[in-house]
Design a protein around this motif. Structure first.
Motif, PDB file in Angstrom:
ATOM      1  N   GLY A  79     -34.607 -16.069   8.394  1.00  0.00           N
ATOM      2  CA  GLY A  79     -35.671 -16.946   7.927  1.00  0.00           C
ATOM      3  C   GLY A  79     -35.883 -16.779   6.435  1.00  0.00           C
ATOM      4  N   ALA A  80     -36.951 -17.402   5.945  1.00  0.00           N
ATOM      5  CA  ALA A  80     -37.283 -17.256   4.527  1.00  0.00           C
ATOM      6  C   ALA A  80     -37.701 -15.815   4.263  1.00  0.00           C
ATOM      7  CB  ALA A  80     -38.404 -18.227   4.161  1.00  0.00           C
ATOM      8  N   GLY A  81     -37.450 -15.337   3.064  1.00  0.00           N
ATOM      9  CA  GLY A  81     -37.882 -13.986   2.735  1.00  0.00           C
ATOM     10  C   GLY A  81     -36.805 -13.115   2.137  1.00  0.00           C
ATOM     11  N   GLY A  82     -35.640 -13.694   1.853  1.00  0.00           N
ATOM     12  CA  GLY A  82     -34.603 -12.945   1.152  1.00  0.00           C
ATOM     13  C   GLY A  82     -34.100 -11.733   1.908  1.00  0.00           C
ATOM     14  N   THR A  83     -34.058 -10.594   1.222  1.00  0.00           N
ATOM     15  CA  THR A  83     -33.470  -9.374   1.778  1.00  0.00           C
ATOM     16  C   THR A  83     -34.152  -8.936   3.062  1.00  0.00           C
ATOM     17  OG1 THR A  83     -32.798  -8.619  -0.425  1.00  0.00           O
ATOM     18  CG2 THR A  83     -32.960  -6.954   1.296  1.00  0.00           C
ATOM     19  N   GLU A  84     -35.484  -9.023   3.123  1.00  0.00           N
ATOM     20  CA  GLU A  84     -36.213  -8.604   4.324  1.00  0.00           C
ATOM     21  C   GLU A  84     -35.739  -9.369   5.556  1.00  0.00           C
ATOM     22  OE1 GLU A  84     -38.313  -6.237   4.763  1.00  0.00           O
ATOM     23  OE2 GLU A  84     -38.629  -5.638   2.679  1.00  0.00           O
ATOM     24  N   ALA A  85     -35.693 -10.693   5.440  1.00  0.00           N
ATOM     25  CA  ALA A  85     -35.311 -11.531   6.567  1.00  0.00           C
ATOM     26  C   ALA A  85     -33.832 -11.350   6.912  1.00  0.00           C
ATOM     27  CB  ALA A  85     -35.607 -13.000   6.257  1.00  0.00           C
ATOM     28  N   GLN A  86     -32.999 -11.179   5.884  1.00  0.00           N
ATOM     29  CA  GLN A  86     -31.574 -11.006   6.129  1.00  0.00           C
ATOM     30  C   GLN A  86     -31.280  -9.676   6.815  1.00  0.00           C
ATOM     31  OE1 GLN A  86     -29.794 -11.683   2.263  1.00  0.00           O
ATOM     32  NE2 GLN A  86     -30.679 -13.757   2.157  1.00  0.00           N
ATOM     33  N   ASP A  87     -32.000  -8.644   6.430  1.00  0.00           N
ATOM     34  CA  ASP A  87     -31.841  -7.351   7.096  1.00  0.00           C
ATOM     35  C   ASP A  87     -32.275  -7.448   8.561  1.00  0.00           C
ATOM     36  OD1 ASP A  87     -31.266  -4.463   7.042  1.00  0.00           O
ATOM     37  OD2 ASP A  87     -33.420  -4.240   7.335  1.00  0.00           O
ATOM     38  N   TRP A  88     -33.362  -8.156   8.803  1.00  0.00           N
ATOM     39  CA  TRP A  88     -33.849  -8.341  10.172  1.00  0.00           C
ATOM     40  C   TRP A  88     -32.850  -9.135  11.007  1.00  0.00           C
ATOM     41  CZ3 TRP A  88     -35.781  -6.882  14.277  1.00  0.00           C
ATOM     42  CH2 TRP A  88     -36.399  -7.696  15.222  1.00  0.00           C
ATOM     43  N   ALA A  89     -32.257 -10.165  10.431  1.00  0.00           N
ATOM     44  CA  ALA A  89     -31.246 -10.943  11.148  1.00  0.00           C
ATOM     45  C   ALA A  89     -30.059 -10.062  11.514  1.00  0.00           C
ATOM     46  CB  ALA A  89     -30.790 -12.129  10.296  1.00  0.00           C
ATOM     47  N   GLY A  90     -29.680  -9.155  10.611  1.00  0.00           N
ATOM     48  CA  GLY A  90     -28.593  -8.234  10.903  1.00  0.00           C
ATOM     49  C   GLY A  90     -28.919  -7.291  12.039  1.00  0.00           C
ATOM     50  N   ILE A  91     -30.165  -6.830  12.103  1.00  0.00           N
ATOM     51  CA  ILE A  91     -30.610  -5.935  13.187  1.00  0.00           C
ATOM     52  C   ILE A  91     -30.564  -6.663  14.522  1.00  0.00           C
ATOM     53  CG2 ILE A  91     -32.597  -4.680  14.103  1.00  0.00           C
ATOM     54  CD1 ILE A  91     -33.383  -4.069  11.192  1.00  0.00           C
ATOM     55  N   ILE A  92     -31.064  -7.901  14.542  1.00  0.00           N
ATOM     56  CA  ILE A  92     -31.059  -8.694  15.780  1.00  0.00           C
ATOM     57  C   ILE A  92     -29.632  -8.976  16.233  1.00  0.00           C
ATOM     58  CG2 ILE A  92     -31.455 -11.049  16.604  1.00  0.00           C
ATOM     59  CD1 ILE A  92     -33.888  -9.437  16.961  1.00  0.00           C
ATOM     60  N   PHE A  93     -28.764  -9.296  15.284  1.00  0.00           N
ATOM     61  CA  PHE A  93     -27.372  -9.570  15.625  1.00  0.00           C
ATOM     62  C   PHE A  93     -26.720  -8.333  16.251  1.00  0.00           C
ATOM     63  CE2 PHE A  93     -22.857 -10.489  14.426  1.00  0.00           C
ATOM     64  CZ  PHE A  93     -22.736 -11.663  15.159  1.00  0.00           C
ATOM     65  N   ARG A  94     -26.976  -7.187  15.683  1.00  0.00           N
ATOM     66  CA  ARG A  94     -26.462  -5.928  16.235  1.00  0.00           C
ATOM     67  C   ARG A  94     -27.015  -5.679  17.634  1.00  0.00           C
ATOM     68  NH1 ARG A  94     -28.774  -1.035  16.735  1.00  0.00           N
ATOM     69  NH2 ARG A  94     -27.455   0.828  16.795  1.00  0.00           N
ATOM     70  N   MET A  95     -28.292  -5.987  17.848  1.00  0.00           N
ATOM     71  CA  MET A  95     -28.926  -5.794  19.158  1.00  0.00           C
ATOM     72  C   MET A  95     -28.179  -6.566  20.244  1.00  0.00           C
ATOM     73  SD  MET A  95     -32.827  -6.835  20.280  1.00  0.00           S
ATOM     74  CE  MET A  95     -32.462  -8.610  20.255  1.00  0.00           C
ATOM     75  N   TYR A  96     -27.858  -7.818  19.962  1.00  0.00           N
ATOM     76  CA  TYR A  96     -27.158  -8.628  20.961  1.00  0.00           C
ATOM     77  C   TYR A  96     -25.719  -8.161  21.159  1.00  0.00           C
ATOM     78  CZ  TYR A  96     -31.051 -11.878  21.079  1.00  0.00           C
ATOM     79  OH  TYR A  96     -32.293 -12.448  21.254  1.00  0.00           O
ATOM     80  N   MET A  97     -25.078  -7.696  20.107  1.00  0.00           N
ATOM     81  CA  MET A  97     -23.732  -7.161  20.261  1.00  0.00           C
ATOM     82  C   MET A  97     -23.750  -5.926  21.163  1.00  0.00           C
ATOM     83  SD  MET A  97     -21.960  -7.599  16.486  1.00  0.00           S
ATOM     84  CE  MET A  97     -20.394  -7.005  17.095  1.00  0.00           C
ATOM     85  N   ARG A  98     -24.735  -5.052  20.969  1.00  0.00           N
ATOM     86  CA  ARG A  98     -24.860  -3.856  21.804  1.00  0.00           C
ATOM     87  C   ARG A  98     -25.113  -4.246  23.257  1.00  0.00           C
ATOM     88  NH1 ARG A  98     -25.928   1.193  19.460  1.00  0.00           N
ATOM     89  NH2 ARG A  98     -24.626   1.361  17.570  1.00  0.00           N
ATOM     90  N   TRP A  99     -25.980  -5.245  23.471  1.00  0.00           N
ATOM     91  CA  TRP A  99     -26.265  -5.688  24.846  1.00  0.00           C
ATOM     92  C   TRP A  99     -24.988  -6.196  25.505  1.00  0.00           C
ATOM     93  CZ3 TRP A  99     -25.609 -10.487  27.134  1.00  0.00           C
ATOM     94  CH2 TRP A  99     -26.141 -10.621  28.426  1.00  0.00           C
TER      95      TRP A  99
END
Length: 324
Positions: A79-99
């Motif tokens: 989402g909007a927010g630059g580095t903060e949002a991009q880091d969060w998107a990376g965490i979520i992406f990793r979460m689904y890969m682990r699942w």
């Protein structure tokens, strides 16, 4: 033929449960009339086992949709927010890969746009395995994070958003026509590892479907031709899903809502400060084991989402309401 056999098996199983339920209820009535407490206790224990079987079959029935057995595409956008949002998107992406890995699903990275400092701007993953779409379909929506930012020197609390979109992989025999005039094609150099060929040639492909605004991309293959084929497959899947959503007003409303990655549109909140709590705003399911969830322990949330769709029709389900 296979689908018919599966449905017949499900119907047979439900009828057996109904018969077993009636038998145990009658047994309890007889045992109570004869003051046989041990027999009552044994019958109640059997009822609890039947209740668990009913719950399992309820979930199974919710994975019997037309496309539930298919593989799926997972797309994450910051989402909007630059580095903060991009880091969060990376965490979520990793979460689904682990699942996916925990469930022995095969995964294939189709496209990934890294963030400038951390995380990702967007990424597309193909998840392959039985009922992949059925389990994942309810994850479409906006995911909200509240935490102390690791990128803020003043250690202030930040709220970040990312969106998740789940699309079924459609069979090749489903015909979706994409006109050349409706397509804008962009080619670019792929990111990440892959050798000189990947990094020095414009092999990555991005399609924009002009009538709908749908954008897909693929950079996972070595050649532009292969990436074009994969991107077209994904585009057709998204167009097919869109047609299904148009037929269903409720699904279309959710699709419209997820386009705004911000307050008021989230399906789940992940709070890491000042306390640990992850809560699904649709089902009310929550847990304080935030690290476990971010490491891929999503099953309780997925099961709660499936269960929430069951209609309490007062039948066999009601008969178990007071068995605890």
């Amino acid at each position: 033929m296979r689908e018919r056999t599966r449905l017949e098996s499900q119907i047979s199983g439900v009828r057996k449960l109904e018969n077993d339920l009636n038998d145990q209820v009658e047994l309890i009535a007889m045992a109570e009339a004869e003051n046989d407490n041990s027999l009552v206790a044994e019958a109640e224990k059997t009822l609890l086992a039947i209740k668990e079987d009913v719950r399992a079959r309820e979930l199974e029935s919710l994975l019997s949709g037309e496309l539930d057995g298919n593989d799926c595409y997972l797309q994450v956008n910051a989402g909007a927010g630059g580095t903060e949002a991009q880091d969060w998107a990376g965490i979520i992406f990793r979460m689904y890969m682990r699942w996916a890995e925990q469930h022995d699903y095969k995964i294939a990275l189709m496209d990934k746009q890294d963030g400038e400092v951390a995380g990702i701007k967007s990424a597309i993953l193909e998840i392959k395995g039985e009922n992949a779409y059925g389990w994942m379909k309810s994850e479409t929506g906006v995911h909200r994070l509240v935490r102390i930012s690791p990128f803020d020197s003043n250690a202030r609390r930040h709220t970040s958003f990312c969106s998740v979109s789940i699309t079924p992989v459609i069979d090749d025999d489903i015909e979706i026509v994409v006109e050349d005039k409706d397509l804008r094609v962009d080619v670019y150099r792929a990111q990440g590892a892959g050798g000189q060929h990947v990094n020095k040639t414009e092999s990555a492909v991005r399609f924009t479907h002009l009538p709908t605004g749908i954008v897909v991309a693929c950079q996972s293959e070595r050649s532009q031709i292969q990436n074009r084929a994969q991107a077209m497959k994904l585009l057709k899947a998204k167009l097919y899903e869109r047609e299904l959503q148009i037929r269903d007003a409720e699904k279309q409303a959710r699709e419209d809502a997820k386009t705004d990655i911000g307050f008021g549109h989230q399906i789940r909140s992940y709070v890491l400060h000042p306390y640990q709590m992850i809560k699904d705003l649709r089902t009310g399911h929550q847990t304080s084991d935030s690290q476990g969830v971010l490491d891929g322990d999503l099953d309780p949330f997925l099961q709660a989402s499936l269960s929430s769709k069951l209609e309490n029709d007062g039948g066999t389900r009601q008969a178990f309401a007071d068995i605890d």
